[in-house]
Design an enzyme around this catalytic site. Structure first.
Site, PDB file in Angstrom:
ATOM      1  N   HIS A  96       0.808  -1.223   0.000  1.00  0.00           N
ATOM      2  CA  HIS A  96       0.000   0.000   0.000  1.00  0.00           C
ATOM      3  C   HIS A  96       0.840   1.271   0.000  1.00  0.00           C
ATOM      4  CE1 HIS A  96      -4.529   0.805   0.907  1.00  0.00           C
ATOM      5  NE2 HIS A  96      -4.092   1.477  -0.142  1.00  0.00           N
ATOM      6  N   ASP A 123     -10.250  -0.776   3.186  1.00  0.00           N
ATOM      7  CA  ASP A 123      -9.100  -1.292   3.930  1.00  0.00           C
ATOM      8  C   ASP A 123      -9.532  -1.615   5.355  1.00  0.00           C
ATOM      9  OD1 ASP A 123      -6.468  -1.628   5.013  1.00  0.00           O
ATOM     10  OD2 ASP A 123      -5.668  -0.033   3.737  1.00  0.00           O
ATOM     11  N   HIS A 125      -7.404  -1.154   7.599  1.00  0.00           N
ATOM     12  CA  HIS A 125      -6.547  -0.192   8.301  1.00  0.00           C
ATOM     13  C   HIS A 125      -6.794   1.219   7.778  1.00  0.00           C
ATOM     14  CE1 HIS A 125      -4.371  -4.106   8.057  1.00  0.00           C
ATOM     15  NE2 HIS A 125      -4.159  -3.879   9.354  1.00  0.00           N
ATOM     16  N   ASP A 127      -4.280   3.496   7.658  1.00  0.00           N
ATOM     17  CA  ASP A 127      -3.033   3.933   7.002  1.00  0.00           C
ATOM     18  C   ASP A 127      -2.838   5.435   7.137  1.00  0.00           C
ATOM     19  OD1 ASP A 127      -2.657   1.269   6.396  1.00  0.00           O
ATOM     20  OD2 ASP A 127      -3.290   1.442   4.305  1.00  0.00           O
ATOM     21  N   HIS A 140       3.817   1.405   4.484  1.00  0.00           N
ATOM     22  CA  HIS A 140       2.489   1.123   3.900  1.00  0.00           C
ATOM     23  C   HIS A 140       1.361   1.580   4.842  1.00  0.00           C
ATOM     24  CE1 HIS A 140       1.667  -3.240   5.630  1.00  0.00           C
ATOM     25  NE2 HIS A 140       2.131  -2.421   6.545  1.00  0.00           N
ATOM     26  N   ASP A 225      -7.377  -2.396  -0.744  1.00  0.00           N
ATOM     27  CA  ASP A 225      -6.403  -3.226  -0.037  1.00  0.00           C
ATOM     28  C   ASP A 225      -7.012  -4.620   0.099  1.00  0.00           C
ATOM     29  OD1 ASP A 225      -4.962  -4.481   2.150  1.00  0.00           O
ATOM     30  OD2 ASP A 225      -4.348  -2.505   2.873  1.00  0.00           O
ATOM     31  N   ASP A 227      -6.772  -6.641   2.354  1.00  0.00           N
ATOM     32  CA  ASP A 227      -7.277  -6.939   3.701  1.00  0.00           C
ATOM     33  C   ASP A 227      -8.601  -6.237   4.034  1.00  0.00           C
ATOM     34  OD1 ASP A 227      -6.667  -4.361   4.839  1.00  0.00           O
ATOM     35  OD2 ASP A 227      -4.612  -5.007   5.224  1.00  0.00           O
ATOM     36  N   GLU A 270      -1.515  -4.803  -1.849  1.00  0.00           N
ATOM     37  CA  GLU A 270      -1.216  -5.727  -0.753  1.00  0.00           C
ATOM     38  C   GLU A 270      -1.387  -7.200  -1.125  1.00  0.00           C
ATOM     39  OE1 GLU A 270       0.165  -5.137   2.307  1.00  0.00           O
ATOM     40  OE2 GLU A 270       0.280  -2.950   2.048  1.00  0.00           O
TER      41      GLU A 270
END
Ligand code: ARG
Ligand code: MN
Ligand code: MN
Ligand code: MN
Length: 308
Positions: A96, A123, A125, A127, A140, A225, A227, A270
């Protein structure tokens, strides 16, 4: 509209390696064919390499591979800005940290054409670390902070245009570190965590954001992403977090994005093919991209997105 595939085998944004194989896995999984079947002309720029800086940056023990990530940011910012007038760039990651460059370049392009850039961050996350708040040292975890102009990115290229935090929407959040939470609380970014999705569904918050983009005449960049997805359907990522988006939620999001007509660029990030299970995650990322490009169950006429 043409599709421009930009291979960005960035692997410097975290310690576990493997994302450098991502662009080729996405190609093997049939990304070009999927786009062509939907009537698009596809131009593949191949896999890029990071710019080499005149001198390596002073080693910073707190940050993993800073010099290489800064080099990637330079390269991708430039390529994004050059490619965007010719079609819809799809950045094939790579981790990322590639979004430091892709989003910064798209923000510059949006300014070039006089439209505001909006960013949809799909995502687990946020980030939203800066090089000063990260405890992992993994860059990332920093792109949203960089592109929105947060302090601490002095080693990185200056931004031709920043993205205001009010133009950012994050969907799928379930792993946000304390300094990120504190910093996000000071912003007007739209934050959609898994609890909100469980209580209200994923469609309402997405439609609300798309209405805002449409009302502003905005151009939308989507950063997907792996995830964001539940690890049960998308195992090929180093940072799995349980309780992610389902297959149906994810396809619905990308179908609604297609119908909006607002998306100008996409990151696929990712994907770590070394962790995949017979290519299933790469194939899912390609299928989701196909939904964004207009693959649908029945060929109903699309209606332009309208508020309400
Ligand atoms: N917040 C954590 C960190 O800074 C995880 C970041 C994960 N980011 C990602 N793009 N997968 O290390
Ligand atoms: Mn590394
Ligand atoms: Mn991420
Ligand atoms: Mn993530």
């Amino acid at each position: 509209q043409n599709i421009i595939l930009i291979g960005a085998p960035v692997d410097s944004g975290k310690r576990a390696q493997g994302c450098l194989m991502g662009p080729d896995a996405l190609r093997v999984a049939g990304l070009r064919r999927a786009a062509e079947e939907l009537g698009r002309t596809v131009l593949d720029l191949g896999n890029l390499a990071p710019a080499s800086l005149p001198e390596p940056l002073p080693a910073n023990p707190a940050l993993h591979e800073l010099t290489e990530t800064v080099g990637w940011t330079q390269t991708l910012m430039k390529v994004a800005r050059e490619a965007a007038p010719e079609g819809m760039p799809i950045f094939l990651g790579g981790d990322h940290s590639l979004s430091l460059g892709s989003v910064a370049g798209m923000a510059a392009h949006a300014r070039d054409i006089g439209r505001p850039l909006f960013v949809l961050w799909l995502d687990a996350h946020s980030d939203f670390h800066t090089p000063e708040t990260t405890t992992s040292g993994n860059l990332h975890g920093t792109p949203v902070a960089y592109v929105t102009g947060q302090p601490g990115f002095g080693a990185f290229p200056g931004l031709p245009a920043t993205v205001p935090t009010r133009n950012v929407c994050m969907i799928g959040l379930r792993s946000v570190d304390a300094p990120e939470r504190a910093a996000l609380a000071e912003t007007d970014a739209t934050l959609v965590d898994m609890r909100m999705i469980d209580e209200e569904g994923i469609v309402g918050p997405l439609r609300g954001f798309l209405a805002k983009v449409a009302a502003a005449g905005g151009l939308l960049h989507v950063s997907l992403d792996v995830d964001f997805l539940d690890p049960a359907i998308a195992p090929a990522v180093g940072t799995t977090v349980p309780g992610g988006a389902t297959f149906r939620e994810a396809h619905l999001v990308l179908e609604l994005l297609h119908d909006s007509g607002l998306v100008g660029s996409l990151d696929l990030v990712e994907l770590n093919p070394f962790l995949d299970d017979r290519g299933r995650t790469a194939s899912l990322m390609v299928d989701l991209t196909a939904s964004l490009l207009g693959r649908r169950i029945f060929d109903r006429p699309t209606r332009p997105y309208s508020a309400g």
